[in-house]
Design a protein around this motif. Structure first.
Motif, PDB file in Angstrom:
ATOM      1  N   LEU A   1      -6.265  -5.672 -11.905  1.00 19.64           N
ATOM      2  CA  LEU A   1      -6.288  -4.273 -12.317  1.00 19.64           C
ATOM      3  C   LEU A   1      -7.057  -3.481 -11.274  1.00 19.64           C
ATOM      4  O   LEU A   1      -8.164  -3.853 -10.893  1.00 19.64           O
ATOM      5  CB  LEU A   1      -6.968  -4.146 -13.690  1.00 19.64           C
ATOM      6  N   LEU A   2      -6.463  -2.400 -10.801  1.00 24.25           N
ATOM      7  CA  LEU A   2      -7.107  -1.497  -9.852  1.00 24.25           C
ATOM      8  C   LEU A   2      -7.271  -0.149 -10.542  1.00 24.25           C
ATOM      9  O   LEU A   2      -6.361   0.304 -11.240  1.00 24.25           O
ATOM     10  CB  LEU A   2      -6.257  -1.306  -8.597  1.00 24.25           C
ATOM     11  N   SER A   3      -8.394   0.483 -10.336  1.00 25.21           N
ATOM     12  CA  SER A   3      -8.593   1.828 -10.906  1.00 25.21           C
ATOM     13  C   SER A   3      -9.532   2.630 -10.017  1.00 25.21           C
ATOM     14  O   SER A   3     -10.229   2.093  -9.192  1.00 25.21           O
ATOM     15  CB  SER A   3      -9.154   1.760 -12.311  1.00 25.21           C
TER      16      SER A   3
ATOM     17  N   PRO B   1      -6.629 -13.273  -3.797  1.00 25.38           N
ATOM     18  CA  PRO B   1      -7.667 -12.263  -3.996  1.00 25.38           C
ATOM     19  C   PRO B   1      -7.921 -11.405  -2.761  1.00 25.38           C
ATOM     20  O   PRO B   1      -8.352 -10.264  -2.885  1.00 25.38           O
ATOM     21  CB  PRO B   1      -8.907 -13.086  -4.366  1.00 25.38           C
ATOM     22  N   HIS B   2      -7.611 -11.918  -1.579  1.00 29.44           N
ATOM     23  CA  HIS B   2      -7.793 -11.135  -0.353  1.00 29.44           C
ATOM     24  C   HIS B   2      -6.814  -9.962  -0.302  1.00 29.44           C
ATOM     25  O   HIS B   2      -7.166  -8.879   0.160  1.00 29.44           O
ATOM     26  CB  HIS B   2      -7.634 -12.022   0.878  1.00 29.44           C
ATOM     27  N   VAL B   3      -5.611 -10.174  -0.795  1.00 24.28           N
ATOM     28  CA  VAL B   3      -4.615  -9.105  -0.847  1.00 24.28           C
ATOM     29  C   VAL B   3      -5.055  -8.045  -1.851  1.00 24.28           C
ATOM     30  O   VAL B   3      -4.997  -6.844  -1.570  1.00 24.28           O
ATOM     31  CB  VAL B   3      -3.215  -9.658  -1.213  1.00 24.28           C
ATOM     32  N   VAL B   4      -5.523  -8.466  -3.012  1.00 26.17           N
ATOM     33  CA  VAL B   4      -5.984  -7.516  -4.033  1.00 26.17           C
ATOM     34  C   VAL B   4      -7.150  -6.697  -3.495  1.00 26.17           C
ATOM     35  O   VAL B   4      -7.175  -5.472  -3.632  1.00 26.17           O
ATOM     36  CB  VAL B   4      -6.387  -8.258  -5.328  1.00 26.17           C
ATOM     37  N   GLU B   5      -8.094  -7.345  -2.855  1.00 27.90           N
ATOM     38  CA  GLU B   5      -9.250  -6.642  -2.283  1.00 27.90           C
ATOM     39  C   GLU B   5      -8.811  -5.653  -1.205  1.00 27.90           C
ATOM     40  O   GLU B   5      -9.284  -4.511  -1.171  1.00 27.90           O
ATOM     41  CB  GLU B   5     -10.240  -7.646  -1.702  1.00 27.90           C
ATOM     42  N   ALA B   6      -7.892  -6.059  -0.337  1.00 32.58           N
ATOM     43  CA  ALA B   6      -7.400  -5.172   0.722  1.00 32.58           C
ATOM     44  C   ALA B   6      -6.668  -3.965   0.137  1.00 32.58           C
ATOM     45  O   ALA B   6      -6.856  -2.832   0.596  1.00 32.58           O
ATOM     46  CB  ALA B   6      -6.482  -5.938   1.666  1.00 32.58           C
ATOM     47  N   LEU B   7      -5.845  -4.199  -0.883  1.00 31.06           N
ATOM     48  CA  LEU B   7      -5.141  -3.093  -1.531  1.00 31.06           C
ATOM     49  C   LEU B   7      -6.130  -2.116  -2.152  1.00 31.06           C
ATOM     50  O   LEU B   7      -5.996  -0.898  -1.989  1.00 31.06           O
ATOM     51  CB  LEU B   7      -4.179  -3.617  -2.596  1.00 31.06           C
ATOM     52  N   ALA B   8      -7.106  -2.637  -2.872  1.00 27.52           N
ATOM     53  CA  ALA B   8      -8.099  -1.771  -3.516  1.00 27.52           C
ATOM     54  C   ALA B   8      -8.841  -0.938  -2.478  1.00 27.52           C
ATOM     55  O   ALA B   8      -9.041   0.266  -2.663  1.00 27.52           O
ATOM     56  CB  ALA B   8      -9.074  -2.611  -4.331  1.00 27.52           C
ATOM     57  N   GLU B   9      -9.219  -1.573  -1.388  1.00 28.20           N
ATOM     58  CA  GLU B   9      -9.953  -0.853  -0.334  1.00 28.20           C
ATOM     59  C   GLU B   9      -9.091   0.245   0.274  1.00 28.20           C
ATOM     60  O   GLU B   9      -9.535   1.386   0.430  1.00 28.20           O
ATOM     61  CB  GLU B   9     -10.381  -1.831   0.755  1.00 28.20           C
ATOM     62  N   ARG B  10      -7.861  -0.066   0.604  1.00 26.31           N
ATOM     63  CA  ARG B  10      -6.957   0.920   1.213  1.00 26.31           C
ATOM     64  C   ARG B  10      -6.614   2.064   0.267  1.00 26.31           C
ATOM     65  O   ARG B  10      -6.371   3.178   0.709  1.00 26.31           O
ATOM     66  CB  ARG B  10      -5.666   0.243   1.666  1.00 26.31           C
TER      67      ARG B  10
ATOM     68  N   THR C   1       0.845  -1.209   0.000  1.00 26.55           N
ATOM     69  CA  THR C   1       0.000   0.000   0.000  1.00 26.55           C
ATOM     70  C   THR C   1       0.871   1.246   0.000  1.00 26.55           C
ATOM     71  O   THR C   1       0.643   2.177  -0.781  1.00 26.55           O
ATOM     72  CB  THR C   1      -0.942   0.013   1.215  1.00 26.55           C
ATOM     73  N   GLN C   2       1.885   1.278   0.842  1.00 22.69           N
ATOM     74  CA  GLN C   2       2.775   2.444   0.921  1.00 22.69           C
ATOM     75  C   GLN C   2       3.497   2.689  -0.400  1.00 22.69           C
ATOM     76  O   GLN C   2       3.599   3.835  -0.859  1.00 22.69           O
ATOM     77  CB  GLN C   2       3.794   2.257   2.037  1.00 22.69           C
ATOM     78  N   ILE C   3       3.993   1.628  -0.997  1.00 21.11           N
ATOM     79  CA  ILE C   3       4.726   1.762  -2.268  1.00 21.11           C
ATOM     80  C   ILE C   3       3.798   2.283  -3.361  1.00 21.11           C
ATOM     81  O   ILE C   3       4.154   3.200  -4.109  1.00 21.11           O
ATOM     82  CB  ILE C   3       5.353   0.419  -2.680  1.00 21.11           C
ATOM     83  N   ILE C   4       2.610   1.709  -3.459  1.00 22.81           N
ATOM     84  CA  ILE C   4       1.668   2.128  -4.503  1.00 22.81           C
ATOM     85  C   ILE C   4       1.201   3.553  -4.260  1.00 22.81           C
ATOM     86  O   ILE C   4       1.147   4.370  -5.191  1.00 22.81           O
ATOM     87  CB  ILE C   4       0.489   1.139  -4.596  1.00 22.81           C
ATOM     88  N   GLN C   5       0.881   3.904  -3.015  1.00 20.12           N
ATOM     89  CA  GLN C   5       0.440   5.268  -2.702  1.00 20.12           C
ATOM     90  C   GLN C   5       1.505   6.301  -3.054  1.00 20.12           C
ATOM     91  O   GLN C   5       1.183   7.409  -3.484  1.00 20.12           O
ATOM     92  CB  GLN C   5       0.087   5.399  -1.218  1.00 20.12           C
ATOM     93  N   ALA C   6       2.765   5.949  -2.880  1.00 17.90           N
ATOM     94  CA  ALA C   6       3.860   6.885  -3.146  1.00 17.90           C
ATOM     95  C   ALA C   6       3.914   7.316  -4.608  1.00 17.90           C
ATOM     96  O   ALA C   6       4.401   8.401  -4.919  1.00 17.90           O
ATOM     97  CB  ALA C   6       5.197   6.263  -2.739  1.00 17.90           C
ATOM     98  N   THR C   7       3.395   6.486  -5.510  1.00 16.22           N
ATOM     99  CA  THR C   7       3.421   6.828  -6.934  1.00 16.22           C
ATOM    100  C   THR C   7       2.162   7.569  -7.384  1.00 16.22           C
ATOM    101  O   THR C   7       2.122   8.076  -8.495  1.00 16.22           O
ATOM    102  CB  THR C   7       3.600   5.573  -7.801  1.00 16.22           C
TER     103      THR C   7
END
Length: 72
Positions: A70-72, A40-49, A21-27
């Motif tokens: 894919l997250l958007s 899929p639980h990790v993908v769902e958690a990332l999308a939610e955060r 989450t931190q790495i993705i948010q930084a970009t």
């Protein structure tokens, strides 16, 4: 301008949701492509955060089935 991030989360990213989450948010991306999205639980958690919607290419039937998301 649309920011697109492609990121290999390595074998599903299990146990690393906070770090991912931190790495993705930084970009500050608009669209995120996740490679090796086997959990899929990790993908769902990332999308939610990240406040994003998500789609996974399929459900892994074996721990070595590599999916993309894919997250958007």
């Amino acid at each position: 301008m649309t920011r697109i991030l492609s990121y290999n989360i390595l074998v599903g990213g299990t146990g690393r949701v906070d770090q991912l989450t931190q790495i993705i948010q930084a970009t500050n991306p608009d669209v995120v492509g996740l490679v090796e999205a086997t959990n899929p639980h990790v993908v769902e958690a990332l999308a939610e955060r990240l406040g994003m919607q998500y789609q996974i290419s399929g459900i892994a039937k074996h721990h070595m089935d590599m999916q993309v998301a894919l997250l958007s």
